[in-house]
Design an enzyme around this catalytic site. Structure first.
Site, PDB file in Angstrom:
ATOM      1  NE  ARG A  28       0.429   1.507   3.440  1.00  0.00           N
ATOM      2  CZ  ARG A  28       1.431   2.178   3.269  1.00  0.00           C
ATOM      3  NH1 ARG A  28       2.221   1.943   4.132  1.00  0.00           N
ATOM      4  NH2 ARG A  28       1.017   4.050   3.693  1.00  0.00           N
ATOM      5  N   GLY A  29       0.537   2.456  -0.248  1.00  0.00           N
ATOM      6  CA  GLY A  29       1.048   3.563  -0.193  1.00  0.00           C
ATOM      7  C   GLY A  29       1.226   4.008  -1.667  1.00  0.00           C
ATOM      8  CB  ALA A  30       0.428   7.288  -3.964  1.00  0.00           C
ATOM      9  NE  ARG A  46      -6.061   1.170  -1.640  1.00  0.00           N
ATOM     10  CZ  ARG A  46      -5.202   1.132  -0.612  1.00  0.00           C
ATOM     11  NH1 ARG A  46      -4.648   0.765  -0.575  1.00  0.00           N
ATOM     12  NH2 ARG A  46      -6.114   2.509   0.394  1.00  0.00           N
ATOM     13  CG  ASP A  61      -3.443   7.846  -1.425  1.00  0.00           C
ATOM     14  OD1 ASP A  61      -2.568   8.491  -0.283  1.00  0.00           O
ATOM     15  OD2 ASP A  61      -3.370   7.195  -1.513  1.00  0.00           O
ATOM     16  CG  ASN A  92      -2.544  11.706   3.276  1.00  0.00           C
ATOM     17  OD1 ASN A  92      -1.658  10.749   2.204  1.00  0.00           O
ATOM     18  ND2 ASN A  92      -2.706  11.835   3.938  1.00  0.00           N
TER      19      ASN A  92
HETATM   20  O1  MRU Z   1      -4.529   3.070   2.150  1.00  0.00           O
HETATM   21  P1  MRU Z   1      -3.328   3.140   2.329  1.00  0.00           P
HETATM   22  O2  MRU Z   1      -1.776   2.361   3.029  1.00  0.00           O
HETATM   23  O3  MRU Z   1      -2.283   2.970   0.790  1.00  0.00           O
HETATM   24  O4  MRU Z   1      -2.649   4.914   2.243  1.00  0.00           O
HETATM   25  C1  MRU Z   1      -1.940   5.652   2.090  1.00  0.00           C
HETATM   26  C2  MRU Z   1      -2.164   6.719   1.753  1.00  0.00           C
HETATM   27  O5  MRU Z   1      -2.452   7.719   2.195  1.00  0.00           O
HETATM   28  C3  MRU Z   1       0.037   7.817   2.099  1.00  0.00           C
HETATM   29  O6  MRU Z   1      -0.533   8.785   3.233  1.00  0.00           O
HETATM   30  C4  MRU Z   1      -0.435   8.181   0.663  1.00  0.00           C
HETATM   31  O7  MRU Z   1      -0.768   7.307  -0.451  1.00  0.00           O
HETATM   32  C5  MRU Z   1       1.061   8.458   0.544  1.00  0.00           C
HETATM   33  S1  MRU Z   1       2.355   7.452   0.935  1.00  0.00           S
HETATM   34  C6  MRU Z   1       3.606   8.476   0.318  1.00  0.00           C
END
Ligand code: MRU
Length: 363
Positions: free
Chosen positions: A60-62, A100, A248, A258
């Site tokens: 996970r994480g963008a 996603r 995101d 976000n």
């Molecule tokens: O649902 P997630 O864990 O994928 O959400 C991630 C976030 O909201 C982060 O803050 C965002 O992706 C920035 S990651 C560098």
């Protein structure tokens, strides 16, 4: 963890979240749902399995999910030996993008891989596979370098002394390595600045409590975990001096999507005159989306709210809501740090205006 790979990890991290094994054409993913208690990697060969891993939050994480999609399409290229190569990549890209909806990095990386596939579709199979791998690795390495650049830029703004608050997880785990908002914090620490970090726990997936707090403490940075609802209390008492989060998707006007809870934190920061800042690579900027209203917000299963680690906390039959992201209007965002420079949405300078001032194209 390097014993898992036939080469040094591109992410430069001791514990990496995504790597590609070119020998077997497999994507290696760390199961982030088990952290910080268990380090477990899975190997994926097929696009559908990778798409499911993205939906299920193994990764996970963008930026991280974009990099993962790139590697999944590289692996698919290695297996697509015959005619219909481009169509296979097109189908694979569509499946990954659907995994996603909010993080635009996923769509951006899949589009970049698809464009490469279009350009090389008439080449021999070996050439196609090598070029697709090269492109996926470039996406990974460019993200790592972007993190380091925005980290340095943002670190200049971090106060020396006091407390920085962050939300969700934006570290090496969520990116190609180093991190976005956590990259800013790491760079400020490396500059010798002295500060403490509050990680909001980030209900319901607890990315702040489980992942950010762990990454920061491993990096030797002073960190404390607070529940999301405690931020207002500490801000009111003057115990938080700076906020930095990731994103995101950043719309053309500077509205920022976000992790759910970011908007509330931003409003609280403004109410207490605390700078609220965002760190993100340019692949998070979506100039085709005019404002936050147009950003699709992922609605995840209500079970993820109703239960904690498999234990039900809400009585059966009661509806739970689970928007996974929120949008912070540009007027609350004091700075956005990117590898291309910083801009100030709250001053009327969104990425659209910023990129025009630099003479940049959208991506
Ligand atoms: O649902 P997630 O864990 O994928 O959400 C991630 C976030 O909201 C982060 O803050 C965002 O992706 C920035 S990651 C560098």
């Amino acid at each position: 963890m390097s014993e898992l790979l036939s080469r040094a990890p591109l992410s430069e991290e001791k514990i990496f979240s995504i790597e590609y094994d070119p020998i077997d054409a497999q994507v290696l993913l760390l199961d982030q749902r088990l952290l910080p208690h268990e380090i477990k990697y899975y190997r994926y060969a097929g696009v559908s399995d990778v798409a499911k891993a993205i939906t299920d939050m193994v990764v996970r994480g963008a930026p991280a999910i974009g990099i993962t999609a790139g590697y999944a399409l590289a692996a698919l290229s290695k297996r697509s030996t015959g005619a219909g190569f481009f169509q296979a990549i097109e189908r694979g890209a569509d499946e990954l993008v659907a995994a996603r909806p909010t993080a635009v990095n996923l769509k951006w990386a899949a589009a970049r891989m698809l464009e490469t596939a279009r350009l090389i579709q008439d080449e021999a199979h070996e050439t196609r596979a090598a070029r697709m791998q090269q492109e996926a690795e470039a996406i990974h390495l460019e993200d790592l370098h972007a993190c380091k650049t925005m980290g340095k830029l943002g670190a200049e703004h971090v106060p020396d002394g006091g407390t920085v608050v962050t939300h969700c997880n934006t570290g090496a785990l969520a990116t190609g390595g180093y991190g976005t908002a956590l990259g800013v914090i790491r760079a400020a620490h490396a500059m010798g600045k002295d500060f403490k970090v509050f990680c909001c726990e980030t209900r319901p997936y607890l990315q702040g409590a489980r992942l950010s707090a762990w990454e920061l403490s491993e990096a030797g940075i002073d960190v404390e975990v607070i529940t999301d609802s405690m931020a207002g209390h500490f801000l009111k008492r003057g115990e938080i001096n700076f906020a930095v989060v990731g994103s995101d998707r950043i719309a053309a006007n500077g509205d920022v999507a976000n992790k759910i809870g970011t908007y509330g934190l931003a409003v609280l920061c403004r109410a207490h005159d605390v700078p609220f800042t965002v760190a993100a690579p340019w692949s998070t900027v979506d100039l085709e989306t005019p404002n936050g209203e147009a950003i699709p917000i992922e609605e995840r299963s209500s079970e993820e709210v109703a239960t904690i680690f498999g234990k039900r906390i809400v009585a059966k039959g009661i509806v739970c809501r689970h928007p996974a992201f929120d949008v912070t209007p540009a007027k609350y965002v004091d700075y956005v740090f990117t590898e291309r420079g910083s801009f100030r949405p709250a001053q009327g300078e969104g990425p659209s205006l910023f990129s025009r001032s630099l003479g940049l194209k959208s991506q």
